[in-house]
Design a protein around this motif. Structure first.
Motif, mmCIF file in Angstrom:
data_model
loop_
_atom_site.group_PDB
_atom_site.id
_atom_site.type_symbol
_atom_site.label_atom_id
_atom_site.label_comp_id
_atom_site.label_asym_id
_atom_site.label_seq_id
_atom_site.Cartn_x
_atom_site.Cartn_y
_atom_site.Cartn_z
ATOM 1 N N ALA A 182 -4.140 -23.718 87.841
ATOM 2 C CA ALA A 182 -5.006 -23.060 86.870
ATOM 3 C C ALA A 182 -5.742 -24.080 86.007
ATOM 4 C CB ALA A 182 -4.189 -22.118 86.001
ATOM 5 N N ALA A 183 -5.038 -25.151 85.618
ATOM 6 C CA ALA A 183 -5.650 -26.180 84.774
ATOM 7 C C ALA A 183 -6.762 -26.906 85.527
ATOM 8 C CB ALA A 183 -4.590 -27.174 84.309
ATOM 9 N N ARG B 46 -8.458 -25.624 88.117
ATOM 10 C CA ARG B 46 -9.512 -24.656 88.406
ATOM 11 C C ARG B 46 -10.478 -24.521 87.231
ATOM 12 N NH1 ARG B 46 -6.696 -20.183 88.392
ATOM 13 N NH2 ARG B 46 -5.850 -20.540 90.474
ATOM 14 N N ARG B 47 -9.989 -24.587 86.028
ATOM 15 C CA ARG B 47 -10.851 -24.349 84.875
ATOM 16 C C ARG B 47 -11.809 -25.511 84.609
ATOM 17 N NH1 ARG B 47 -7.952 -24.389 79.047
ATOM 18 N NH2 ARG B 47 -7.868 -26.623 78.667
ATOM 19 N N LYS C 199 -15.762 -25.489 84.609
ATOM 20 C CA LYS C 199 -16.605 -25.141 83.471
ATOM 21 C C LYS C 199 -16.723 -26.320 82.510
ATOM 22 C CE LYS C 199 -15.497 -20.220 83.726
ATOM 23 N NZ LYS C 199 -14.989 -19.040 82.983
ATOM 24 N N PHE D 136 -14.485 -26.600 79.286
ATOM 25 C CA PHE D 136 -13.101 -27.006 79.523
ATOM 26 C C PHE D 136 -13.021 -28.486 79.902
ATOM 27 C CE2 PHE D 136 -12.375 -22.360 80.304
ATOM 28 C CZ PHE D 136 -11.487 -22.187 79.252
#
Length: 282
Positions: free
Chosen positions: A15-16, A18-19, A22, A25
């Motif tokens: 998840a970390a 994947r973000r 953007k 982030f």
């Protein structure tokens, strides 16, 4: 042999990563994604100003871990966390349609503009109002290939760590200093104070690149300003430069795209500087 344990698609590490697609982030974490064997190989050997490794984490498929065992082993040796992942996880973390099996999470690596000036650069590419990430990465690659000392992205230009920019540079992000977020006026003023001649590349420039080369005026420290893909450089930016130079069109083409023009200009300066250096040793 037992089946290697794969990281869960629901892992916080996935998840970390994947973000980081953007920009906000990326800026918050000061991390970005580098994909593919070439970029990851360069990231493995790169070190930050304090000697810290740039690559902090690596996601790899089992097949890629076998094919690129040298890269994976080097990543582990450098202290990066290595995760075996299913193809679906790599596709989720990756920003490409067909991931190459290696996705690295890297620390930001841009340099303070003041450090670039202190190094007395001889050849610099300044990207002013460049909005296309692929173009930015390609110009960075051209600057690297031409032997430039640094690249500067102004505050009006695209994010250096945009995944498309990183891919387009094919590892050149890790090869030369890059300053980001510098107002164009500050960039030009600092370069001039450091003894660098500033040239604006523009198809409607008053000076011709061939004439500059023939006149022998390009052998000294030089910075090239490259503008927006669609509308070039605004008049106020052109006015900051020591000269506005056009690449001559000898055939029937309407113009050159940004990356091609940048390659021509940077290589012209690099050759003039090498020729000048040879002349002083004779």
């Amino acid at each position: 042999m037992p089946t290697p344990e794969l990281i869960s698609p629901r892992s916080p590490r996935v998840a970390a990563a994947r973000r980081l697609a953007k920009r906000n982030f990326r800026g918050k974490d000061r991390l970005f994604i580098a994909e593919g064997p070439q970029a990851v190989r360069e990231a493995v050997t790169h070190r930050g100003p304090g000697g810290e490794p740039t690559l902090v984490e690596l996601f790899t498929t089992v097949e890629a871990a076998q094919r690129y065992a040298d890269i994976v082993d080097a990543a582990r040796a450098a202290g990066a966390r290595v995760h075996l992942a299913a193809d679906s996880v790599l596709a989720d973390v990756s920003q490409t349609v067909t991931p190459q099996g290696l996705v690295g999470v890297c620390r930001f690596l841009d340099s303070p503009f003041e450090d670039i000036l202190a190094a007395r650069p001889k050849l610099v590419a300044v990207l002013a109002h460049v909005r296309d990430p692929g173009n930015a990465g390609t110009v960075l690659r051209c600057a690297d290939a031409a032997g430039a000392d640094a690249v500067v992205l102004t505050d009006a230009s695209v994010d250096l760590y945009n995944p498309k920019s990183v891919r387009a540079s094919v590892g050149s992000h890790f090869h030369l200093p890059v300053a980001v977020g510098v107002p164009v006026e500050q960039a030009v003023r600092g370069l001039k104070e450091a003894g660098v001649r500033v040239l604006a590349a523009d198809g409607a420039g008053d000076d011709d690149l061939d004439d500059e080369l023939d006149a022998g005026t390009m052998g000294g420290p030089t910075a090239w300003i490259f503008g927006n893909e669609a509308w070039g450089l605004p008049e106020e930016t052109r006015a900051l430069a020591d000269a506005v130079v056009r690449v001559p069109i000898h055939g029937k083409a309407e113009s050159l795209n940004l990356a091609t023009a940048a390659a021509v200009c940077l290589y012209a300066s690099a050759r003039a500087q090498r020729s000048g250096a040879r002349d002083t040793t004779r």
